[in-house]
Design an enzyme around this catalytic site. Structure first.
Site, PDB file in Angstrom:
ATOM      1  N   GLU A 192      34.307  53.274  27.081  1.00  0.00           N
ATOM      2  CA  GLU A 192      33.707  52.046  27.627  1.00  0.00           C
ATOM      3  C   GLU A 192      32.609  52.421  28.908  1.00  0.00           C
ATOM      4  O   GLU A 192      32.007  51.478  28.935  1.00  0.00           O
ATOM      5  CB  GLU A 192      35.279  51.675  29.236  1.00  0.00           C
ATOM      6  CG  GLU A 192      34.850  50.904  29.553  1.00  0.00           C
ATOM      7  CD  GLU A 192      35.906  49.806  30.307  1.00  0.00           C
ATOM      8  OE1 GLU A 192      37.467  49.696  29.066  1.00  0.00           O
ATOM      9  OE2 GLU A 192      35.618  49.008  31.154  1.00  0.00           O
ATOM     10  N   TYR A 203      37.460  58.975  39.631  1.00  0.00           N
ATOM     11  CA  TYR A 203      37.223  57.540  39.174  1.00  0.00           C
ATOM     12  C   TYR A 203      37.808  56.985  40.715  1.00  0.00           C
ATOM     13  O   TYR A 203      39.055  56.784  40.816  1.00  0.00           O
ATOM     14  CB  TYR A 203      38.233  57.336  37.417  1.00  0.00           C
ATOM     15  CG  TYR A 203      37.676  55.851  37.410  1.00  0.00           C
ATOM     16  CD1 TYR A 203      36.091  55.401  37.004  1.00  0.00           C
ATOM     17  CD2 TYR A 203      38.595  54.896  37.436  1.00  0.00           C
ATOM     18  CE1 TYR A 203      35.630  54.443  36.753  1.00  0.00           C
ATOM     19  CE2 TYR A 203      37.602  53.368  37.329  1.00  0.00           C
ATOM     20  CZ  TYR A 203      36.492  53.031  36.545  1.00  0.00           C
ATOM     21  OH  TYR A 203      36.195  51.847  35.917  1.00  0.00           O
TER      22      TYR A 203
END
Length: 720
Positions: free
Chosen positions: A7, A313
DNA sequence: GCAAGGTC
């Protein structure tokens, strides 16, 4: 060759690192990196997308807002053109050389859809790959998880991707149709359009509802009685009744007080506050909002820190650190971070490390934690603030509880009970490193029961009950999450959109009258799109699609039917709808009364230049005008300047909002201009002196640290 | 010039 598609760039890189049997060769297609290595004895290439690579869109022939009937968008075809050209090219060029493809996008609904989008690009470039697709499902970026996922490859879930596509289609169909209908009904074309959407409209309705409650609120008077006692240092105490509803009662209590007060009770209560849970996105954005950084800015800053390798993240729901996280290693590099180094060292020496755990545990990503050592010099001020917040939160989650002692004192003076409370931290624990929003200790004199003190003063305060408070941006993020509105990644954008569209301003969030009008009109005539229930219903349908209980087409078609009914109702209420919104817009544009004719002063635009100015609504009889700044939103304040009597406005945009009266010849402005000139002259002088000093020190052959540290301030530019 | 969802 086997092609693995993830992704995002970072995941692609990690996948390569964890699977590679030998070295990883770095390559690039234009600016898109890919990683080549051997896996199971086969040449393998790992490449990352940038999230969605296709963006749904209506065909060209629907692009004219004035000519196309909005309802035709309900059944119009939806195209999915490429939105990330560079990524698409890289994927297609790699596909041509591949004989197998593995989809390794995030393990969730949108991830599955992103994977299917990538496959459409892959098959276009190399149709032979159609029968050679596999799916890797991993929910953490660790070696064990990734290797496990690639040893147990599964199939792409068409159902899960369909669920995502239903969401996409429904959002575009409803959003585009209603945005165009509302804009047309109110004649707001071009950049003045009024947007409507499944998430933004319920959010706006929430803000508007709170504002209505505030306006409907009837303040009730109450009275408080405060007295000052003395035992060495004077300190304040309150009457135990707290809020007196009747004035005679508070007067009576006041009269009853004597000039002494006797200690009736000394109560001490120890309390313990456990350290906070690890940061997930919502908790992080809330904490950032509490230190004055808006969610959209905080998200942006965390994103920057993530791409530079300073933090993990930033989009995660998880509040439990995974077992695999090496706390000692992290503390090791935090030892070198300004402001927290000693604390990190102390934790390292303190023995066993037991981090706190939050309520939500997911495995997709770890909670947000520092992944690298940053220095103040290497970061911008706001980045440093966010980095420190994340570092300090991390350290707090490894710290002990804080302990405090709360003392409650009760006194008797003439039969009236007076009381006060004080809290003192006895053991700092995690509060030592996570000091945000910390209140100073309130220390009380140490007293014994029966002791008598002097009462040296008393006062009655007349107060009023307050309306419910407005939502702060941080609070709004939390309420949205509770209602299921938006996702961790989109909520900051959704809120920012409400600002950019002129629906709200300031923080705590204040709706404009336009925002109030749109919310009311939607609630009255298209309640479906103004309620969070639509999202809840959509979630249920998406679950059904992903479990194969219902088809994507039937869900989207049913949603179209609902929208057709909503649309018909809107059509039949068009004038009422428009009136509600126009009324709001007119109020936003009315700045005050004309000093000459008494008519309303309103914001107008010059027909030719389109520049805005303030004109009198008595035109052409009254020709009073004022200039306006051409940029930023204008918010009428309803107040008048105390120097010249003309209306005051707030101008948004630019670095920070500013308040000014609209009269350029206001004596106050003249004064400010002079002050500014003086300031600038002084500044220039200072700079000249600093430069002189620098030259001097340089000539002396010494370090010029003192002079170079002096920053030169830019003179503030006026927008008027 | 439409939405919301990813990610930069």
């Amino acid at each position: 060759m086997r092609l693995i598609i993830s992704e995002k760039a970072n995941t692609a890189k990690k996948v390569a690192q964890f699977l590679a049997e030998g070295t990883v060769k770095e390559g690039k297609h234009r600016s898109v990196p890919h990683h080549t290595f051997d896996w199971n004895g086969e040449e393998t290439v790992s490449v990352g997308l940038k999230g969605h690579v296709l963006n749904p869109e209506y065909p060209e022939e629907y692009s004219n807002w004035q000519k196309v009937e909005p309802s035709s968008l309900i059944d119009a075809e939806i195209l999915k053109p490429v939105s990330e050209k560079g990524v698409a090219q890289a994927v297609q060029s790699l596909s041509k050389k591949a004989d197998k493809v593995v989809i390794a996008t995030d393990f969730d609904r949108e991830g599955e859809l992103i994977g299917v989008e990538a496959l459409s690009l892959v098959f276009e470039a190399n149709p032979k790959l159609m029968d050679h697709v596999e799916r890797a499902r991993f929910s953490a970026l660790t070696k064990a998880e990734i290797q496990g996922a690639f040893e147990n490859l599964v199939e792409v879930s068409k159902e899960l991707a369909d669920a995502g596509e239903a969401r996409q289609d429904i959002d575009l169909i409803w959003g585009a149709t209603l945005t165009r209908w509302v804009s047309r009904a109110t004649k707001r074309y071009g950049s003045a359009f009024l947007s409507v959407g499944r998430v933004q409209s319920p959010t706006l309705a929430l803000i508007a509802e709170r504002e209505r409650e505030r306006r409907a609120f009837i303040a009730e008077p109450y009275w408080e009685l405060e007295a000052t006692l003395r035992n060495g240092e004077p300190f304040p105490v309150r009457h135990a009744t707290g809020r007196f509803k009747e004035e005679p009662a508070v007067r009576q209590a006041f009269e009853n007080l004597t000039d002494t007060a006797k200690v009736m009770e000394v109560k001490e209560k120890a309390s313990t506050r456990p350290p906070p849970a690890p940061f997930n996105t919502t908790a992080f954005l809330t904490a950032a909002a509490n230190i004055g950084i808006s969610p959209s800015r905080a998200a942006r800053l965390a994103e920057d820190l993530y791409t530079d390798g300073y933090v993990s993240y930033p989009r995660t729901d998880n509040t439990v650190y995974p077992q695999s996280l090496d706390m000692r290693e992290i503390l090791g590099y935090l030892k070198g971070v300004e402001g927290v180094g000693q604390y990190a060292e102390k934790l390292l020496k303190g023995g066993e490390l037991k981090p706190t755990r939050g309520k939500k545990q997911t495995t997709d990503h770890p909670p947000i934690y520092p992944t690298g050592r940053a220095s103040k010099k290497a970061l911008r001020d706001d980045q440093w603030k966010i980095y420190q917040l994340i570092v300090r939160r991390f350290l707090a989650t490894l710290s002990g509880p804080s302990k405090s002692l709360r003392t409650t004192l009760r006194f008797d003076s003439g039969g009236e009970i007076l009381t006060t409370r004080g809290t003192v931290v006895t053991e700092e624990g995690w509060l030592e490193i996570y000091r945000y929003g910390r209140r100073p200790d309130e220390e009380l004199p140490s007293l014994k029961e029966g002791e008598e003190l002097k009462l040296i003063g008393a006062e009655i305060f007349a107060k009023e009950t307050q309306p419910p408070g407005r939502y702060g941006q941080g609070r709004l993020i939390n309420v949205m999450e509770d209602l299921g509105l938006g996702t961790k990644a989109t909520r900051p954008n959704i809120i920012q959109n409400l600002y950019d569209r002129g629906y709200v301003h300031d923080d705590p969030v204040v709706p404009t009258e336009k925002g109030m009008g749109v919310a009311k009109a939607l609630t009255d005539f298209a309640s479906e799109i103004a309620s969070h229930e639509m999202t809840a219903e959509l979630e249920r349908s998406m679950d059904a699609i992903s479990e194969g209980r219902i088809s994507k087409d039937s869900v989207v078609d049913e949603s179209r039917d609902v929208l057709r009914r909503v649309y018909e109702h809107l059509q039949s209420s068009e004038t009422e709808f428009a009136d509600i919104v126009w009324e709001g817009i007119r109020t936003d544009e009315t700045l005050g009364k004309c000093p000459e004719s008494g008519h309303d002063l309103i914001i107008r635009r010059n027909r030719k230049s389109r520049k805005r100015f303030v004109g009198c609504s008595g035109y052409p009889d009254c020709r009073v005008t004022y200039p306006l700044p051409q940029r930023g939103e204008i918010i009428p304040l309803g107040t008048t300047c105390d120097a010249c009597g003309s209306p005051e406005i707030k101008v948004l945009g630019g670095k920070r909002p500013w308040i000014t009266c609209i009269n350029m010849d206001c004596p106050k402005k003249q004064e400010q201009r002079e002050q500014k000139e003086q300031r600038e002259a002084a500044e220039k002088e200072k700079v000249a002196q600093a430069e002189a000093a620098q030259v001097e020190t340089a000539q002396q052959g010494e370090g010029s640290e003192a002079a170079s540290r002096e920053s030169v301030q830019e003179p503030v530019k006026s927008t008027t």
